[in-house]
Write an enzyme that holds these catalytic residues in place. Structure first.
Site, short mmCIF file in Angstrom:
data_model
loop_
_atom_site.label_atom_id
_atom_site.label_comp_id
_atom_site.label_asym_id
_atom_site.label_seq_id
_atom_site.Cartn_x
_atom_site.Cartn_y
_atom_site.Cartn_z
CD GLU A 223 -2.77 1.30 2.45
OE1 GLU A 223 -3.48 2.30 2.59
OE2 GLU A 223 -2.77 0.34 3.25
CE LYS A 265 -6.18 -0.25 1.47
NZ LYS A 265 -6.57 -0.67 2.84
#
Length: 385
Positions: A223, A265
């Site tokens: 992420e 992500k």
């Protein structure tokens, strides 16, 4: 199979050298043993890699996405403060229990990212949360980073910490039932930010984390979040997101991370909250896909977007618009926290009599985002009971 002309491995091992009197056929047996041991090891490695691939694909199954319920103790306190509920271990457990026991959510939720405290908590029926989710066909995951801290040498920027001791923690999490993990790197946009230095150290940490996860048999969700808090335009967000993704995948390659066994992500490419010119849904979808196609290899099985402070309905609309733009090299889905939970939290208010209403609010957001992951969402769904 043919011992004719066999040459002893003289000197390769003091206990197995010709000078020690070891017969050639014994050395041959050792070589055969080593050969087949290597083959077995390769087969085990293939099975191990396939398990990572299968889990990654399951997390982005059609019409499903991930619930991010991994708020740190500080963040969940802010959420509970907003409904005038004191943050204690008991209230945090009660809130997560509400979400995880919602009937039907498993039709749209493939996995749940847990905070460490939650991974080791039990549901009201005494079953561990990890087991409760797994029994419903939902994959348990774990947040493993220790949060963003000031970056030495550039204190206005952040670097995520938590690599020390991560190998040992991952073994504990895997034993507790976690099959995937998440690590968040934070990149801010300002006139002179982000620096190449900040991008590099966060990309390097993300790759180290991902490599350690795969070593432990855990799928890493990578992420790199470019924040949307500033006054930057959507064009500036696209430029920074492009730089960040370029650095992240370069580091993943250097550290031998298997792309087929991970998920990305990222943020959506969107104007900062303080920008007077906010982009429309179609523009956000087009800019996001353009950036991703430049930098994300097709080997990555899926992209699960963060909502990044968008309203719950807008985050759903953006995801739906991207999926309506035709099939992409990777599955496009969601890994939302607040955008899935906000209506449920408000409906609950910390009162037992409101649990059913809160679960219906959560189920509605899960259903609508599941539809968006298929490109089948419509605004009319927000009015449906």
């Amino acid at each position: 199979e043919n011992r004719q002309g066999f040459t002893p491995l003289v000197g390769s091992n003091p206990t197995l050298s010709a000078s020690s009197g070891c017969a050639a056929q014994d050395l041959f047996a050792v070589r055969v043993f080593r050969y087949y041991s290597a083959q077995i090891g390769l087969e085990r490695m293939a099975m191990y890699e396939q398990a990572l691939i299968d889990t990654a694909k399951a997390l982005v199954a059609p019409g499903k996405g991930v619930l991010a319920a991994d708020e740190s103790t500080g963040t969940i306190k802010k959420r509970l403060d907003s409904i005038n509920v004191e943050s204690t271990e008991a209230t945090r457990q009660a809130y997560r229990n509400l979400l995880f026991t919602t009937e039907g959510a498993e039709q749209f939720i493939s996995g749940v990212i847990l905070f460490e405290e939650t991974l080791f908590q039990n549901a009201d029926n005494g079953t561990s949360f990890a087991r409760l989710l797994a029994d419903k066909g939902v994959i348990p995951g774990i947040k493993v980073d220790k949060g963003a801290k000031p970056l030495a040498g550039s204190p206005e920027e952040k670097v995520t910490e938590g690599l020390d001791g991560l190998r040992e923690r991952l073994a504990e999490y895997a034993a507790a039932g976690a099959r995937f993990a998440k690590w968040r790197g934070v990149i801010d946009i300002a006139d002179d930010q982000p620096t190449d230095y900040c991008i590099h150290v966060n990309a390097h940490a993300l790759a180290r984390y991902a490599a350690l996860c795969q070593e432990a048999g855990i799928v890493p969700i990578v992420e790199p979040e470019v924040l949307m808090d500033g006054a930057n335009s959507i064009e500036r967000c696209e430029e920074v997101t492009d730089r960040v993704l370029d650095a992240v995948f370069a580091e993943l390659k250097k550290q031998n991370v298997m792309l087929e066994g991970m998920l990305l992500k990222p943020n959506m490419v969107i104007a900062g909250k303080q920008c007077p010119q906010q982009a429309g849904v179609e523009q956000v979808a087009q800019a996001t896909l353009r950036c991703l196609k430049r930098r994300v290899p097709s080997a990555v099985p899926g992209i699960v977007f963060l909502s990044g402070g968008q309203s719950d309905e807008l985050a759903t609309a953006h995801l739906d618009a991207m999926n309506r733009m035709g099939p992409q090299p990777w599955k496009l889905s969601f890994s939302y926290g607040r955008a899935l939970q906000a209506p449920a939290l408000a409906a609950w208010g910390g009162k037992d009599e409101n649990i059913a209403a809160a679960q219906q609010a959560y189920l509605k957001r899960a259903r609508n985002n599941g539809a968006a992951a298929r490109g089948e969402y419509s605004a009319d769904m927000e009015q449906a009971a």
